[in-house]
Design a protein around this motif. Sequence first.
Motif, mmCIF file in Angstrom:
data_model
loop_
_atom_site.group_PDB
_atom_site.id
_atom_site.type_symbol
_atom_site.label_atom_id
_atom_site.label_comp_id
_atom_site.label_asym_id
_atom_site.label_seq_id
_atom_site.Cartn_x
_atom_site.Cartn_y
_atom_site.Cartn_z
ATOM 1 N N SER A 344 0.862 -1.191 0.000
ATOM 2 C CA SER A 344 0.000 0.000 0.000
ATOM 3 C C SER A 344 0.892 1.232 0.000
ATOM 4 O O SER A 344 1.886 1.285 0.717
ATOM 5 C CB SER A 344 -0.871 -0.001 1.256
ATOM 6 N N GLY A 346 -0.019 4.035 1.076
ATOM 7 C CA GLY A 346 -0.275 4.721 2.339
ATOM 8 C C GLY A 346 -0.875 6.093 2.192
ATOM 9 O O GLY A 346 -1.029 6.838 3.148
ATOM 10 N N GLN A 347 -1.220 6.433 0.967
ATOM 11 C CA GLN A 347 -1.740 7.771 0.737
ATOM 12 C C GLN A 347 -3.151 7.930 1.284
ATOM 13 O O GLN A 347 -3.467 8.931 1.905
ATOM 14 C CB GLN A 347 -1.731 7.984 -0.773
ATOM 15 N N CYS A 348 -3.990 6.971 1.022
ATOM 16 C CA CYS A 348 -5.381 7.192 1.421
ATOM 17 C C CYS A 348 -5.754 6.328 2.618
ATOM 18 O O CYS A 348 -5.220 5.256 2.848
ATOM 19 C CB CYS A 348 -6.337 7.042 0.245
ATOM 20 N N THR A 349 -6.697 6.869 3.359
ATOM 21 C CA THR A 349 -7.015 6.340 4.676
ATOM 22 C C THR A 349 -7.422 4.862 4.692
ATOM 23 O O THR A 349 -6.833 4.074 5.435
ATOM 24 C CB THR A 349 -8.113 7.208 5.313
ATOM 25 N N PRO A 350 -8.412 4.451 3.909
ATOM 26 C CA PRO A 350 -8.904 3.082 4.087
ATOM 27 C C PRO A 350 -7.820 2.049 3.831
ATOM 28 O O PRO A 350 -7.688 1.077 4.574
ATOM 29 C CB PRO A 350 -10.040 2.969 3.063
ATOM 30 N N ARG A 352 -4.416 2.489 3.757
ATOM 31 C CA ARG A 352 -3.288 2.566 4.690
ATOM 32 C C ARG A 352 -3.625 1.898 6.014
ATOM 33 O O ARG A 352 -2.853 1.120 6.554
ATOM 34 C CB ARG A 352 -2.907 4.032 4.926
ATOM 35 N N GLU A 353 -4.799 2.200 6.518
ATOM 36 C CA GLU A 353 -5.178 1.678 7.837
ATOM 37 C C GLU A 353 -5.788 0.284 7.727
ATOM 38 O O GLU A 353 -5.528 -0.576 8.552
ATOM 39 C CB GLU A 353 -6.165 2.629 8.511
ATOM 40 N N GLY A 354 -6.596 0.080 6.693
ATOM 41 C CA GLY A 354 -7.302 -1.190 6.552
ATOM 42 C C GLY A 354 -6.363 -2.354 6.296
ATOM 43 O O GLY A 354 -6.537 -3.443 6.857
ATOM 44 N N THR A 355 -5.338 -2.151 5.465
ATOM 45 C CA THR A 355 -4.446 -3.278 5.156
ATOM 46 C C THR A 355 -3.741 -3.761 6.418
ATOM 47 O O THR A 355 -3.535 -4.954 6.615
ATOM 48 C CB THR A 355 -3.401 -2.882 4.097
ATOM 49 N N SER B 51 -7.044 12.529 -0.420
ATOM 50 C CA SER B 51 -6.499 11.283 0.107
ATOM 51 C C SER B 51 -7.123 10.836 1.422
ATOM 52 O O SER B 51 -7.029 9.669 1.763
ATOM 53 C CB SER B 51 -4.982 11.429 0.298
ATOM 54 N N GLY B 178 3.063 3.144 2.815
ATOM 55 C CA GLY B 178 2.018 2.387 3.487
ATOM 56 C C GLY B 178 1.797 2.879 4.895
ATOM 57 O O GLY B 178 1.907 4.068 5.173
#
Lengths: 433, 844
Positions: A344, A346-350, A352-355, B51, B178
Amino acid sequence: MAQETRVLLEKLGTPDLLTVKGYRAAGGYQSLEKALKEMTPERIIEEVKKSSLQGRGGAAFPTGMKWSFIPKNSPKPVYLCCNADESEPGTCKDRVIIDENPHLLIEGMLISCFAIGSHMGYIYIRGEFHRGAQILMMAIEEARREGLIGKNILGSGFDCELEVYRGAGAYICGEETGLLTSLEGQKGYPRNKPPFPAISGLYNSPTIINNVETLAAVPSIIERGGDWFKSMGSEKSTGTKLLCLSGHVNKPGVYEVVLGQMTLREFIMDFGGGIPGGRKIKGVIPGGSSMPVMRDEDLDVKLTYEDIHAAGSSLGSGAIIVMDETVDMVEMCLLLAHFYEHESCGQCTPCREGTRWFVQVVDAILKGEGHPGDCDLLLDICRSEFTSICPLWVAAVWPVRAFVTKFREEFEEKIRNGKYGKKDQPAAMAMAG
Amino acid sequence: MSQTDVQTVTLTIDGKEVTVPKGTTLIEAARQGGVFVPHYCYDPDLSIVASCRLCLVEIEKVPKLQPSCSTPAADGQVVFTQSEKVLDARKMQMEFLLVQHPLDCPVCDQGGECKLQEYSRNHGYDDTRFRFKRRTFAKPDIGPFIDLERNRCILCSRCVRFLDEKGGNAELAVINRGNRSFIGTFQEKPLRGDFTGNITDLCPVGALTSKVTRFRVRVWELKDAPSVCTMCSVGCNVNLQHRNRTHEILRITPRLNSDVNHRWLCDMGRFGFDQFNSAERRRAPEIRENGEWRETGWAEAIGEVVKRLKAVRESHGGAAAAGLIGPRQSNEALFLFQQFMREIVGTQNIDHRTEHEIKANDDGFLTSLALGAVNRPLEEARRADVIALVGSDLPNELPILRLQMREHSRAGKKILLAYNRPTRMDKECGVFRYHPGGDAAFLAAVLHAVVKEKGGASDDVNALLGQAGRDDALKIAQIDEAKAAGFAQALVAAERPVLMLGEDAFAGPRGVEAVRLAAAILDTLGARHDGALALSLLPTPVNARGAADVGCYPHRGPGYEPVGAPGRNTTEILRGCIDGSIQALVLFNTNLLEEYPDREFAQKALQAVPTLIVADAFKYETGDMAHVFLPLSAYSEEDGTYTNFGGRVQRAQRALPQLDGTLAAYQLLLALGERWGAGWRQIRTPRIFEFIAQAVKQYAGLSWDTLGGQGVTVPAPPDEAFSGAAPAPDAPLASLNGSPGGDYPYRLVRGRRLFDRAGEKRFAPPLVDRSEPCAAEIHPGDAKELGLSDGDSITIRGEKGSAPLTVKISSNTRPGCVTVLGHYDGVPLNALAAEETPWVNIQR
Ligand SMILES: Cc1cc2nc3c(=O)[nH]c(=O)nc-3n(C[C@H](O)[C@H](O)[C@H](O)COP(=O)(O)O)c2cc1C
Ligand code: SF4
Ligand code: SF4
Ligand code: SF4
Ligand code: FES
């Protein structure tokens, strides 16, 4: 027994194929000559549309249609980017073309550039393909010397440059907009769409991104016509497709087949030569690691884009991963979750955090620290699949959802037998983990 | 563009029809329709990355939710910001953002103004389903101003984008990938930009907070006072955030004013407030008797001042008294000061120009007014297509104007920057370099080139050219003819060129000539708009313009009205102190020993004058020489108006009550008038401003109320004020610049530094932390010749004195020069040589 149909791989094995001379001797660069001298860009696009060629990078978008999105008479330069980042687990087809028949790709790119009005094509190749990059660079160098690249190609008046750009080993740079930012020299962050690259891509200019295999199919379409290409395969899955067979099979490898001639199971059994030790298949991922896993009982589906789609998965990039009965599906799920967490951007929230959350939950289950509601939690996290910037998050969601749904019993069993498995466990204590 | 050219689209947002200009994003369209869409990464002043995914909305017929911050509004769109699907997605994003968050609100300085707190109350889940180890990152030290707590960061990248797009040097980046991503600087080095404080406003959470305010207060204890920054003459609009209980200013935040600073501040203005809280501030008047200081009450101190001034008036006449006031006081104090000196003490010996030797009463600034200069730098830059700056190290002088120059350059405007050394904005400009002291010569060379390009000029301009020969100009400026021609061509090609002169050019020894040459350039170009010449001067002291407007001159009263018989200017006053013709000197808010370019001369004068009254917030070395010292309140403790460099009159409202034992300057002046028996009595600022509005023509009709929260720009003074103004003496260019003498072969060049220890900055510890000691910058060639290396201790000696410094070898300094940047206490650079003959030698 089903047979290979070699079109893209047809010339493999002919002598000196890495050189212009060898490639020409095997009939190469005739399509380029034909395209430049006998055809207009519009005619080429027409022919590609007629062929119903779909993008081979995973999304299966009709190539001719994509090309026609390039604005006519753009004041900005038009770019072609060949996506040679091939990083999706299980996928290993583009490298065969690059390593063994680089001039096929070069020829395809030159024709495509001519068709879309581009004078600059980039090949974005994954960093680990060290040898592939060298082969391509040498081939480009030689083609330039032979007047196939550069000014006034083959005396047609058409100018075109090709250049190889090496990535640094990030899966996300295979996503087309991540590829563009990386190619521009920035961090490989995907961009929001719209605007689509065909309108505003590389350096904010109209850009077409195509997979290696897609571009490599173009010379044959020019040579033998779109109708010929379409005559192979099913209504929607035309031409030939390179399939990458891996996992628990006796003969893994890359095979070129006409889609629709066999079922998924037939392909695995015939080309893969069966499962080692005669074991049973537990699951198959039919299109690269992002695609939903299928259970053994679902494998008698016809091997076409549309049939596999109807069966709830996707042929994606054509990477078929076979797992036999010895595979722990929770562990497999964790392996894939790890991959997406690692890749990921890591740019977008879902994403970055979801993975990361995925990894933590599945890891807990595997270690016997799962909580009774964890499968539902995972599925609930999956609900955010379409809220990200790019499809990597979708690609991370699909395998998790599919493993949890199709092999839920394995997950639940681990939870039941784990630390917090007893139903009467007080919630507060469970939280302490 | 005419009204009909503006294309609009009409769409429906939450059932309400909204019409917006084409290209408007959905989030802005919603805002215009009164609908607020929560967001983190979006900021209207930064590029859009979409983002955080918090602002997702549903659009009819579009299968996926779309980020409203990046999706343009389209005709006929039907948008929902509150549908079930949207609320659910928003909740999911909030949960994602909170999973890794440390939830350390009780010890977080953002607590109370945190968007994470606010949105999770309004849009989130009640409980967390996350039970794993939260990710943690190392805590770096990124300098004296900003605290970075990565564990609280939600990676919205606003800070990164601000420093890249506005702040100028892209010092922050998202490092790694990430969910190992974190915000950081290259090799964890401290932030060194000039505008870093703005990222604490932009950061929606507590990841970036002010280190200067940190742990000193909880935000809900703070009250706002709308004010303006007084650290430079841009006059940025600010809130002075204060706590009454402890009598402290604890934070300065920007107050939106798009005509001035928009919503940005520089770090000097933002982080310098501890000067107001300083324990060094004096809290009681002091009288010096027989060399001994003694504290006293105000009644006695005021009585003593009045007694001394009356005695001088009686024995020697009013003209034996003189007053100097620093251009940092409010208009009210400046106005009352000149009123007190003129009407009550009976002297015209008044000046506010304490930083330069005054050669002509009508100095560069007044000359610019006489020539019809518009003097509105912020507006002019906005309207121009080519902006030419001469003689200004803008980043170190007027930071927010520099930030706006960057915006202008990014918007495609051309900026020409002529200066004697590299500046921090060079990469955004076309750079022209001339020799130190060669500002006027450079302008002369450009004028020659402009006239050549245009093929003719007016008689006046030709006469000026006759005095300033081209070859002399090129030689003194040490610039190629082609370079000067390049500058000229850019101006000639411009549709709307503007020219701006920094203090080096207009306030130095050749200031008048520089202004006349600049005006001649613009005249030849025909660069006039509504009659005003497209010339703006860039004075740096906060109220230089106000001091001029209200008449703190020896020869001009309020509104620039000439006075009958002119009094003495700063230089003449000091001379008078030495020769005995001045018997009493009143200094308000000026540390003359530090500011005046010839320390020895100033010191002699202050020693000689029989009565020296000093009023200031800090005593400084100048206060130590006084007979009576009067402690003033800080500007944060009085209401006042200030006029910025563009003539914008703005209100600064008091935040705190006066520090016990101090008086506001205006109160002190009123008290002096009252005690004198002149019939003055205590009145408040709005009433004093009424008097100003009556006395200063350009201020007519203004009042404290009409100034409002955003201020009003006043017009240039009327031409009559300058009719009959004596034309400045024509200095032939050949004498523009002497050359170093045998014993003193180097030219001392004093440059600016935003962060140094000049004036009150030394009382703000964060600014001191950020400053660097002065060094003697020497060209590598000279260093080689002298056998010097970096860090060597040397003595710089001039005719008048010497100073110890360490060597810094840099090609930023030209051969034959020694450059010292900034001011550092203990290194009196004004004690080495006279302003006009800055020759020194270098000794080991
Ligand atoms: C995370 C991610 C990784 C991808 N990696 C690749 C890749 O390695 N090679 C590739 O051709 N396409 C990859 N794609 C698909 C591309 O975005 C794009 O659809 C494709 O290159 C278009 O070419 P085509 O139309 O010829 O298939 C990836 C997509 C995603 C979301
Ligand atoms: S979905 Fe993942 S990879 Fe794609 S932009 Fe968002 S964080 Fe990056
Ligand atoms: S530090 Fe603040 S502004 Fe910067 S990315 Fe993190 S949350 Fe956003
Ligand atoms: S630019 Fe000037 S007025 Fe604005 S904050 Fe900085 S010092 Fe203050
Ligand atoms: S505010 Fe729109 S995605 Fe962040």
